[in-house]
Design a protein around this motif. Structure first.
Motif, mmCIF file in Angstrom:
data_model
loop_
_atom_site.group_PDB
_atom_site.id
_atom_site.type_symbol
_atom_site.label_atom_id
_atom_site.label_comp_id
_atom_site.label_asym_id
_atom_site.label_seq_id
_atom_site.Cartn_x
_atom_site.Cartn_y
_atom_site.Cartn_z
ATOM 1 N N LEU A 169 0.830 -1.206 0.000
ATOM 2 C CA LEU A 169 0.000 0.000 0.000
ATOM 3 C C LEU A 169 0.866 1.258 0.000
ATOM 4 N N ALA A 170 1.930 1.246 0.794
ATOM 5 C CA ALA A 170 2.826 2.406 0.820
ATOM 6 C C ALA A 170 3.477 2.640 -0.540
ATOM 7 N N ALA A 221 0.858 4.122 -2.833
ATOM 8 C CA ALA A 221 0.627 5.532 -2.511
ATOM 9 C C ALA A 221 1.767 6.417 -3.005
ATOM 10 N N MET A 235 1.380 9.463 -5.617
ATOM 11 C CA MET A 235 1.805 10.817 -5.238
ATOM 12 C C MET A 235 2.812 11.372 -6.236
ATOM 13 N N ALA A 262 5.244 7.947 2.662
ATOM 14 C CA ALA A 262 4.941 6.583 2.239
ATOM 15 C C ALA A 262 5.614 5.565 3.156
ATOM 16 N N LEU A 309 3.639 4.860 6.234
ATOM 17 C CA LEU A 309 2.431 4.040 6.075
ATOM 18 C C LEU A 309 2.694 2.552 6.296
ATOM 19 N N THR A 366 2.466 11.996 9.373
ATOM 20 C CA THR A 366 2.049 12.307 7.998
ATOM 21 C C THR A 366 1.318 13.643 7.931
ATOM 22 N N MET A 398 -1.997 12.824 0.799
ATOM 23 C CA MET A 398 -2.561 11.485 0.584
ATOM 24 C C MET A 398 -2.133 10.526 1.695
ATOM 25 N N CYS A 399 -0.932 10.683 2.197
ATOM 26 C CA CYS A 399 -0.470 9.822 3.299
ATOM 27 C C CYS A 399 -1.296 10.068 4.561
ATOM 28 N N VAL A 424 -4.701 8.292 4.248
ATOM 29 C CA VAL A 424 -4.630 6.852 4.546
ATOM 30 C C VAL A 424 -4.461 6.625 6.045
ATOM 31 N N TRP A 477 -11.382 14.771 0.904
ATOM 32 C CA TRP A 477 -10.700 13.473 1.045
ATOM 33 C C TRP A 477 -10.513 13.084 2.509
#
Length: 417
Positions: A22-23, A26, A30, A63, A66, A80, A99-100, A103, A151
């Motif tokens: 997932l990291a 992401a 990004m 990232a 995460l 983050t 975005m981090c 999540v 978001w």
């Protein structure tokens, strides 16, 4: 098992690998998003630019955080969010480091309770959006600022929905397990009750018939030389008692057969219709028994019928064993209103005229089983010595439906005792 189920099983057993993937995803998104800049030059809506070294560093660090989102969700969210704030207030081309934080906020919402989720979600949404509007290079109404608000709000809502669904599934699973445990406990309880019922029947059958066999065998041995005809008659009674005992044992033990076992001939459970035959066996054994019946000959429910027969059988067996040689017994079966009253009296004066009602003191389980039968039907039972000598057994068994609290209740229909 399908491929999807196998993938889910692997993901559950390797959470760190899933978070690392997932990291990485992401980070890719990004980096791709950092090349697009809204409101480009010469009136164009979008423009392409290369991210700076600081943006790449923040995206890589966010990232990397995460990967540990499940182990330390609060720390990852704080870190983050800090990276996102640094990116929002920096000058030059911007990168979607936020975005981090989205999540991380989803992870926190999925692992905490609803009030905490909404408090943390509001703080995160207001903080990141406020910093972007106040300190960012874009106008406060820019679509990127509104996008941050949207978001982060969706992340908090999605995490709360996932947590609620997991709690619902866990509750259903717990109820199913509890129901399964309840069914098992009920099955064990029914097995224990049936085992106790069979034990009572076996005790009554064996105690009654063995006592008769013992008495008749003693008579035969005593008169064998001088009165062979009487000895033959006593041995005939021994044979009849043993045959009857075997028949009742076969009927009782037949209940323990498993499915598929060969069928064996059985006979119906004894009741008051066979009271005369029962009394005759004691008379042949030398115990005078008088019977008085006031039940109009109407057969009671099967459970009551069997319990009445067993109570009389056990009481007469105790008279035969404990009351002495010259004892006499009286049996009374009377229908009084909604109840059937059973009374067995004797005038014995033997040394052990009172049966012991405690197995630990060397006695048997006869009186205990008698009380258990009556209690199972909702009746009352009293046993004890009579004034002037002898012993008395008195049982009251309900046989008709009575009303209790506006509802009909039949204590005699709870099954066999």
């Amino acid at each position: 098992m399908t491929n999807f189920e196998r993938c889910r099983g692997w993901a559950r057993t390797h959470p760190l690998a899933v978070d690392a993937a997932l990291a990485a995803a992401a980070l890719v998104f990004m980096v791709i998003g950092s090349f697009a800049e809204p409101y480009g030059e010469q009136g164009s809506t979008w423009n392409v630019h290369a991210p700076g070294a600081m943006s790449l560093t923040l995206m890589g660090a966010g990232a990397a955080m995460l990967v540990f989102r499940r182990r330390a969700p609060w720390t990852v969210l704080a870190t983050t969010s800090a990276f996102s704030i640094v990116e929002l207030v920096s000058t030059g081309p911007r990168a979607p480091v936020v975005m981090c934080a989205v999540v991380a906020l989803y992870t926190v919402a999925a692992r905490t309770n609803r009030p905490t989720t909404w408090r943390v979600g509001l703080v995160t949404m207001a903080g990141l959006t406020g910093v972007a509007m106040v300190a960012g290079p874009l106008p406060w109404y820019g679509q990127e600022n509104l996008g941050i608000f949207a978001w982060t709000g969706m992340a908090a809502a999605a995490g709360d929905a996932v947590r609620s669904r997991r709690a619902f599934v866990d509750a259903i699973r717990e109820r199913a397990e509890r129901a399964e445990r309840t069914r098992e406990e009920e099955a064990r309880r029914r097995v224990a009750e049936e085992r106790l019922r069979i034990a009572r029947d076996l005790h009554d059958v064996v105690a009654h018939h063995i006592a008769l066999v013992n008495v008749q065998a003693g008579v035969a041995a005593h008169v064998m030389d001088k009165r062979p005809d009487q000895a033959k008659e006593a041995l005939a009674h021994v044979r009849e008692a043993s045959r009857s005992a075997l028949g009742e044992l076969r009927a009782t033990v037949g209940l323990l057969r498993q499915n598929g076992d060969p069928e064996a001939p059985t006979e119906p459970a004894p009741g008051l219709a066979r009271l005369d035959d029962l009394v005759d066996t004691f008379r042949h054994a030398g115990l005078p028994v008088e019977v008085a019946r006031g039940d109009s000959g109407q057969p009671p429910p099967a459970a009551v019928d069997l319990a009445a027969y067993r109570i009389i059988q056990e009481a007469l067996t105790n008279v035969q064993k404990h009351a002495g040689e010259r004892a006499k017994a009286e049996v009374s079966v009377v229908r009084v209103g909604p109840n059937l009253e059973i009374t067995v009296l004797d005038d014995g004066a033997g040394d052990d005229a009172q049966p012991v009602d405690d197995p630990d003191r060397g006695g048997g389980h006869g009186l205990i089983g008698m009380r258990e039968r009556v209690s199972a039907l909702g009746g009352r039972c009293s046993v004890g010595p009579r004034y002037g000598g002898g012993f008395r057994v008195h049982a009251i068994l309900p046989v008709t439906t009575v009303k209790q609290g506006g509802r009909e209740h039949s204590p005699a229909r709870g099954g066999t005792a």
